[in-house]
Design a protein around this motif. Structure first.
Motif, PDB file in Angstrom:
ATOM      1  N   UNK A 112       0.867  -1.179   0.017  1.00  0.00           N
ATOM      2  CA  UNK A 112      -0.094   0.092   0.220  1.00  0.00           C
ATOM      3  C   UNK A 112       0.843   1.373   0.013  1.00  0.00           C
ATOM      4  N   UNK A 113       2.293   1.165   0.087  1.00  0.00           N
ATOM      5  CA  UNK A 113       3.063   2.299   0.071  1.00  0.00           C
ATOM      6  C   UNK A 113       3.520   2.876   1.431  1.00  0.00           C
ATOM      7  N   UNK A 114       2.986   2.272   2.360  1.00  0.00           N
ATOM      8  CA  UNK A 114       3.309   2.544   3.894  1.00  0.00           C
ATOM      9  C   UNK A 114       4.839   2.223   4.428  1.00  0.00           C
ATOM     10  N   UNK A 115       5.344   3.014   5.061  1.00  0.00           N
ATOM     11  CA  UNK A 115       6.420   2.995   5.619  1.00  0.00           C
ATOM     12  C   UNK A 115       6.227   2.248   6.944  1.00  0.00           C
ATOM     13  N   UNK A 116       6.871   1.093   7.112  1.00  0.00           N
ATOM     14  CA  UNK A 116       6.512   0.101   8.172  1.00  0.00           C
ATOM     15  C   UNK A 116       7.700  -0.155   8.833  1.00  0.00           C
ATOM     16  N   UNK A 117       7.525   0.006  10.405  1.00  0.00           N
ATOM     17  CA  UNK A 117       8.422  -0.389  11.361  1.00  0.00           C
ATOM     18  C   UNK A 117       8.037  -1.630  12.029  1.00  0.00           C
ATOM     19  N   UNK A 118       8.963  -2.634  12.147  1.00  0.00           N
ATOM     20  CA  UNK A 118       8.610  -3.855  12.753  1.00  0.00           C
ATOM     21  C   UNK A 118       9.330  -3.914  14.086  1.00  0.00           C
ATOM     22  N   UNK A 119       8.831  -3.996  15.307  1.00  0.00           N
ATOM     23  CA  UNK A 119       9.490  -3.826  16.670  1.00  0.00           C
ATOM     24  C   UNK A 119       9.718  -5.296  17.138  1.00  0.00           C
ATOM     25  N   UNK A 120      11.179  -5.537  16.796  1.00  0.00           N
ATOM     26  CA  UNK A 120      11.937  -6.961  16.745  1.00  0.00           C
ATOM     27  C   UNK A 120      11.773  -7.502  18.334  1.00  0.00           C
ATOM     28  N   UNK A 121      11.664  -6.726  19.256  1.00  0.00           N
ATOM     29  CA  UNK A 121      11.684  -6.981  20.579  1.00  0.00           C
ATOM     30  C   UNK A 121      10.302  -7.303  21.175  1.00  0.00           C
ATOM     31  N   UNK A 122       9.357  -7.096  20.427  1.00  0.00           N
ATOM     32  CA  UNK A 122       7.894  -7.165  20.616  1.00  0.00           C
ATOM     33  C   UNK A 122       7.054  -8.119  19.399  1.00  0.00           C
ATOM     34  N   UNK A 123       7.689  -9.056  18.938  1.00  0.00           N
ATOM     35  CA  UNK A 123       7.204  -9.963  18.110  1.00  0.00           C
ATOM     36  C   UNK A 123       7.800 -11.416  18.332  1.00  0.00           C
ATOM     37  N   UNK A 124       6.881 -12.423  18.145  1.00  0.00           N
ATOM     38  CA  UNK A 124       6.958 -13.692  18.514  1.00  0.00           C
ATOM     39  C   UNK A 124       6.431 -14.833  17.551  1.00  0.00           C
ATOM     40  N   UNK A 125       6.979 -15.965  17.465  1.00  0.00           N
ATOM     41  CA  UNK A 125       6.557 -17.155  16.871  1.00  0.00           C
ATOM     42  C   UNK A 125       6.797 -18.311  17.543  1.00  0.00           C
ATOM     43  N   UNK A 126       6.133 -19.573  17.308  1.00  0.00           N
ATOM     44  CA  UNK A 126       6.329 -20.610  17.736  1.00  0.00           C
ATOM     45  C   UNK A 126       7.820 -21.144  17.961  1.00  0.00           C
ATOM     46  N   UNK A 127       8.316 -20.754  16.777  1.00  0.00           N
ATOM     47  CA  UNK A 127       9.860 -21.240  16.571  1.00  0.00           C
ATOM     48  C   UNK A 127      11.133 -20.115  16.273  1.00  0.00           C
ATOM     49  N   UNK A 128      12.096 -20.019  16.726  1.00  0.00           N
ATOM     50  CA  UNK A 128      13.149 -19.102  16.573  1.00  0.00           C
ATOM     51  C   UNK A 128      13.418 -18.929  15.168  1.00  0.00           C
ATOM     52  N   UNK A 129      13.757 -20.153  14.386  1.00  0.00           N
ATOM     53  CA  UNK A 129      13.807 -20.067  13.017  1.00  0.00           C
ATOM     54  C   UNK A 129      12.722 -19.313  12.167  1.00  0.00           C
ATOM     55  N   UNK A 130      11.221 -19.503  12.671  1.00  0.00           N
ATOM     56  CA  UNK A 130      10.297 -19.078  11.854  1.00  0.00           C
ATOM     57  C   UNK A 130      10.327 -17.424  12.065  1.00  0.00           C
ATOM     58  N   UNK A 131      10.782 -17.138  13.634  1.00  0.00           N
ATOM     59  CA  UNK A 131      10.835 -15.754  13.877  1.00  0.00           C
ATOM     60  C   UNK A 131      11.826 -15.209  12.911  1.00  0.00           C
ATOM     61  N   UNK A 132      12.933 -15.549  12.838  1.00  0.00           N
ATOM     62  CA  UNK A 132      14.204 -14.969  12.226  1.00  0.00           C
ATOM     63  C   UNK A 132      14.012 -14.815  10.940  1.00  0.00           C
ATOM     64  N   UNK A 133      13.598 -15.554  10.012  1.00  0.00           N
ATOM     65  CA  UNK A 133      13.256 -15.650   8.764  1.00  0.00           C
ATOM     66  C   UNK A 133      11.944 -14.638   8.373  1.00  0.00           C
ATOM     67  N   UNK A 134      11.139 -14.766   9.256  1.00  0.00           N
ATOM     68  CA  UNK A 134      10.173 -13.730   9.068  1.00  0.00           C
ATOM     69  C   UNK A 134      10.587 -12.262   9.127  1.00  0.00           C
TER      70      UNK A 134
END
Length: 183
Positions: free
Chosen positions: A118-140
């Motif tokens: 949509x053309x948004x500037x997006x900021x992902x807060x790395x210390x406030x996201x999680x997944x069931x596995x570290x591999x999925x989190x890392x590659x996401x």
């Protein structure tokens, strides 16, 4: 590019009770999300919560909602908030979206990709996201960064929203969020 609190919204993606026990460091992630939500609300940054199939996965963790009680909560079946067409106009009217939540490689990723489209500037807060596995989190996270999202921390969000030290707001926020023990 820096976060501009007058042109940004915090989007909290799917931090829901029934899915929470499955993700890595659930307790820590919720504490860090709560810190971020409360800090955002205190500096005047709008907050929006999304919920993936709440009938099955439950609702957003109550402590997070309490940190921004007037924030809208949107429901969806699509993994992406953008594909679900559930985001409020108040979020879509702003140029920047700060994203936290779960799971990093599913709903967060697909929402971020849609926002970038949509053309948004997006900021992902790395210390406030999680997944069931570290591999999925890392590659996401890697995939979102490669697509153009900015990876940031909670403190980066706070300092960019404050923009300057020496004000009463900075002193109050420093005491509340930066001094002492942090999650």
């Amino acid at each position: 590019m820096l976060i501009n609190k007058d042109n940004a919204t915090l989007l909290v993606v799917d931090v829901q009770a029934k899915l929470l026990p499955a993700v890595l460091d659930a307790t820590g992630m919720v504490a860090r999300c709560r810190w971020l939500i409360a800090a955002a609300a205190d500096v005047g940054l709008p907050v929006v919560f999304s919920e993936q199939y709440p009938q099955g996965l439950g609702h957003t963790v109550a402590g997070l909602l309490a940190a921004a009680p007037s924030a809208p909560v949107v429901e969806k079946l699509h993994f992406s908030c953008v594909a679900a067409n559930c985001l409020p106009p108040s979020l879509l009217e702003r140029e920047q979206v700060i994203v936290c939540g779960m799971e990093t490689h599913v709903c967060v990723l697909q929402t971020v990709m849609g926002l970038l489209d949509l053309g948004k500037q997006v900021f992902v807060v790395v210390d406030a996201v999680s997944s069931r596995s570290e591999l999925d989190r890392e590659y996401g996270l890697q995939r979102m960064r490669d697509a153009g999202a900015q990876l940031v921390t909670r403190e980066m969000v706070l300092f960019e929203a404050l923009h300057v030290s020496g004000s009463e707001l900075f002193r109050a926020m420093s005491k509340r969020y930066l001094v002492g023990e942090q999650p």
